[in-house]
Design a protein around this motif. Structure first.
Motif, short mmCIF file in Angstrom:
data_model
loop_
_atom_site.label_atom_id
_atom_site.label_comp_id
_atom_site.label_asym_id
_atom_site.label_seq_id
_atom_site.Cartn_x
_atom_site.Cartn_y
_atom_site.Cartn_z
N ASP A 114 -3.81 -11.15 4.93
CA ASP A 114 -3.56 -11.99 6.11
C ASP A 114 -3.35 -13.46 5.77
O ASP A 114 -2.88 -14.23 6.60
N GLU A 115 -3.66 -13.84 4.55
CA GLU A 115 -3.38 -15.21 4.10
C GLU A 115 -1.90 -15.41 3.76
O GLU A 115 -1.47 -16.54 3.57
N TRP A 116 -1.16 -14.33 3.70
CA TRP A 116 0.25 -14.38 3.30
C TRP A 116 1.15 -14.16 4.50
O TRP A 116 0.84 -13.39 5.40
N ALA A 117 2.29 -14.81 4.50
CA ALA A 117 3.25 -14.72 5.62
C ALA A 117 4.11 -13.46 5.49
O ALA A 117 5.32 -13.49 5.62
N LEU B 182 10.88 -2.61 1.93
CA LEU B 182 10.58 -3.84 2.67
C LEU B 182 10.79 -5.09 1.82
O LEU B 182 10.33 -6.17 2.18
N GLY B 183 11.46 -4.94 0.68
CA GLY B 183 11.80 -6.10 -0.13
C GLY B 183 11.00 -6.29 -1.39
O GLY B 183 11.20 -7.26 -2.12
N GLY B 184 10.09 -5.39 -1.66
CA GLY B 184 9.28 -5.51 -2.87
C GLY B 184 10.09 -5.20 -4.12
O GLY B 184 10.95 -4.33 -4.12
N GLY C 292 11.66 -9.69 0.90
CA GLY C 292 10.38 -9.46 0.26
C GLY C 292 9.73 -10.67 -0.37
O GLY C 292 8.74 -10.53 -1.09
N TYR C 293 10.25 -11.85 -0.08
CA TYR C 293 9.76 -13.06 -0.75
C TYR C 293 8.23 -13.17 -0.70
O TYR C 293 7.56 -13.31 -1.73
N HIS C 294 7.64 -13.10 0.49
CA HIS C 294 6.19 -13.30 0.62
C HIS C 294 5.41 -12.12 0.04
O HIS C 294 4.34 -12.32 -0.56
N LEU C 295 5.93 -10.91 0.17
CA LEU C 295 5.31 -9.74 -0.44
C LEU C 295 5.26 -9.92 -1.96
O LEU C 295 4.22 -9.70 -2.59
N ASN C 296 6.35 -10.33 -2.54
CA ASN C 296 6.41 -10.50 -3.99
C ASN C 296 5.55 -11.67 -4.46
O ASN C 296 4.94 -11.60 -5.53
#
Length: 143
Positions: free
Chosen positions: A52-55, A75-77, A24-28
């Motif tokens: 969409d700017e985030w991976a 999903l990792g959040g 969840g790194y990019h989500l967080n």
């Protein structure tokens, strides 16, 4: 070598461990970006374009767009990061928690005031009524 994760046997519970953190790194990080007013405004103006700017994975983006916080957690959040989405939407943590349990804010509040959910049936997936028997420490005695 995979670590033993006995906590994976707790129904309805996702533990935010190192594996979840990586997933969840990019989500967080997206969630943390919402701490800045300019980013909140950009997100609210065009949520999909901002995401969409985030991976992030497509599944993560869709979960955010649907405000499916349970899916975001899977999903990792991390709930403390995901709270930034709720705050951006003008929701309290209690409102968010209610949505995650399928209850209204009032129903959720009342349940928590009465002591929360019953632990019965919510201890271990393999539980047959004696949680102690299933998760006895090595060398521990069973009552």
């Amino acid at each position: 070598m995979a670590l033993d994760k006995p906590y994976k046997d707790v129904p309805g519970t996702t533990i935010f461990d190192a594996e979840q953190s990586r997933k969840g790194y990019h989500l967080n990080q997206f969630c943390m970006s919402l701490m800045k007013a300019d980013n909140r405004a950009r997100f609210k103006a065009d949520e999909r374009a901002y995401l969409d700017e985030w991976a992030m994975t497509e599944d993560q983006k869709l979960a955010v767009l649907a405000r499916d916080l349970n899916r975001c957690i899977a999903l990792g959040g991390n709930i403390y990061f995901l709270a930034k989405i709720g705050a951006t939407d003008g929701k309290s943590f209690q409102q968010m928690a209610g949505s995650m349990t399928g209850l209204s804010e009032e129903q959720y509040r009342d349940m928590m005031i009465k002591g929360g959910r019953s632990a019965e049936g919510n201890r271990y997936i393999g539980e047959d009524g004696d949680a102690q028997a299933h998760h006895q420490p090595q060398g521990g005695k069973k009552d």
